[in-house]
Design a protein around this motif. Structure first.
Motif, PDB file in Angstrom:
ATOM      1  N   SER A 132      -2.879  24.136  -9.537  1.00 33.54           N
ATOM      2  CA  SER A 132      -1.932  23.371 -10.096  1.00 33.54           C
ATOM      3  C   SER A 132      -2.077  21.915 -10.309  1.00 33.54           C
ATOM      4  N   TRP A 133      -3.419  21.260 -10.217  1.00 35.22           N
ATOM      5  CA  TRP A 133      -3.602  20.037 -10.526  1.00 35.22           C
ATOM      6  C   TRP A 133      -4.478  19.958 -11.929  1.00 35.22           C
ATOM      7  N   ALA A 181      -0.289  17.059 -14.266  1.00 38.81           N
ATOM      8  CA  ALA A 181       0.067  16.935 -12.950  1.00 38.81           C
ATOM      9  C   ALA A 181      -0.065  15.469 -12.205  1.00 38.81           C
ATOM     10  N   SER A 182      -1.402  15.223 -12.727  1.00 36.09           N
ATOM     11  CA  SER A 182      -2.058  13.853 -12.314  1.00 36.09           C
ATOM     12  C   SER A 182      -1.185  12.771 -12.753  1.00 36.09           C
ATOM     13  N   ARG A 209       4.408  11.173 -11.268  1.00 37.02           N
ATOM     14  CA  ARG A 209       4.304  10.416 -10.071  1.00 37.02           C
ATOM     15  C   ARG A 209       5.244   9.335 -10.159  1.00 37.02           C
ATOM     16  N   ARG A 221      -1.718  10.248  -5.165  1.00 33.91           N
ATOM     17  CA  ARG A 221      -0.906  11.161  -5.669  1.00 33.91           C
ATOM     18  C   ARG A 221      -1.671  12.590  -5.503  1.00 33.91           C
ATOM     19  N   GLN A 273      -1.129  13.709  -1.962  1.00 36.73           N
ATOM     20  CA  GLN A 273       0.104  14.248  -1.681  1.00 36.73           C
ATOM     21  C   GLN A 273       0.304  15.511  -2.405  1.00 36.73           C
ATOM     22  N   HIS A 274      -0.252  15.644  -3.554  1.00 40.48           N
ATOM     23  CA  HIS A 274      -0.138  16.838  -4.288  1.00 40.48           C
ATOM     24  C   HIS A 274      -0.800  18.017  -3.360  1.00 40.48           C
TER      25      HIS A 274
END
Length: 189
Positions: free
Chosen positions: A147-148, A152-153, A156, A166, A169-170
């Motif tokens: 998922s990253w 995604a990065s 936030r 981040r 947390q992810h």
């Protein structure tokens, strides 16, 4: 000077890895791979048979490294997902190779099928569920671990430039989600 075939093969795999990550199977050129490996094109065909077989060898080698870094534990799927996540963040080339594989050669190799079936069978035995349910659970775990990515990065708080926070947390959210989903899906009636 004595010829070292193992060293040549290793250089070809390393050069091919970089080429395939960058441009995929279709975009890769054996002449660039050979030049980067300080070898000749004939060595690629002698060791691997074809550019496609070289791609499969590169992917298999990287997936084996991934399996060594993140060993499968059917009793701790959230921990396994976290270890996979960490390994994929540390080596984004593995994810990129897998994406090229899905785009360009969607049929799984025998090795890929065997690896997934082995894990699903271990999960089914450990959890007391059927193989289909175990396979579905594993696909969810793999999807979560993948998922990253660059998108995604960037999703936030726009006032927070700390990407490492981040990422942390992810990862934590992904592990919690895998725990909740796997608990629900592996729940015995």
């Amino acid at each position: 000077m004595k010829y070292d075939s193992a060293a040549t093969r290793a250089r070809l795999l390393a050069a091919a890895h970089d080429e395939f990550v960058r441009v995929g199977l279709a975009g890769a050129r054996v002449d660039r791979i050979a030049a980067a490996a300080s070898a000749n094109k004939q060595a690629i065909y002698a060791y691997f048979g074809s550019k496609e077989a070289l791609f499969d060898a590169v992917l298999a080698a990287r997936l084996q490294v991934l399996a060594d870094v993140a060993p499968f534990d059917p009793g701790d799927l959230p921990g396994y997902a976290g270890a996979l996540f960490d390994a994929l963040v540390a080596d984004p080339g593995v994810q990129r190779l897998s994406q090229w594989k899905m785009l360009e050669v969607p049929e799984p190799s025998e090795g890929e099928v065997d690896a997934h079936v082995t894990k699903a069978a271990a999960l089914a035995e450990h959890s007391g569920v059927d193989l289909t349910t175990a396979t579905d659970v594993l696909m969810i775990v793999f999807a979560a671990a993948l998922s990253w990515n660059s998108t995604a990065s960037k999703i936030r708080n726009p006032l927070d430039d700390d990407n490492s926070r981040r990422l942390t947390q992810h990862r934590a959210a992904m592990v919690r989600a895998v725990a909740a989903l796997t608990d629900a899906l592996l729940e015995k009636p």
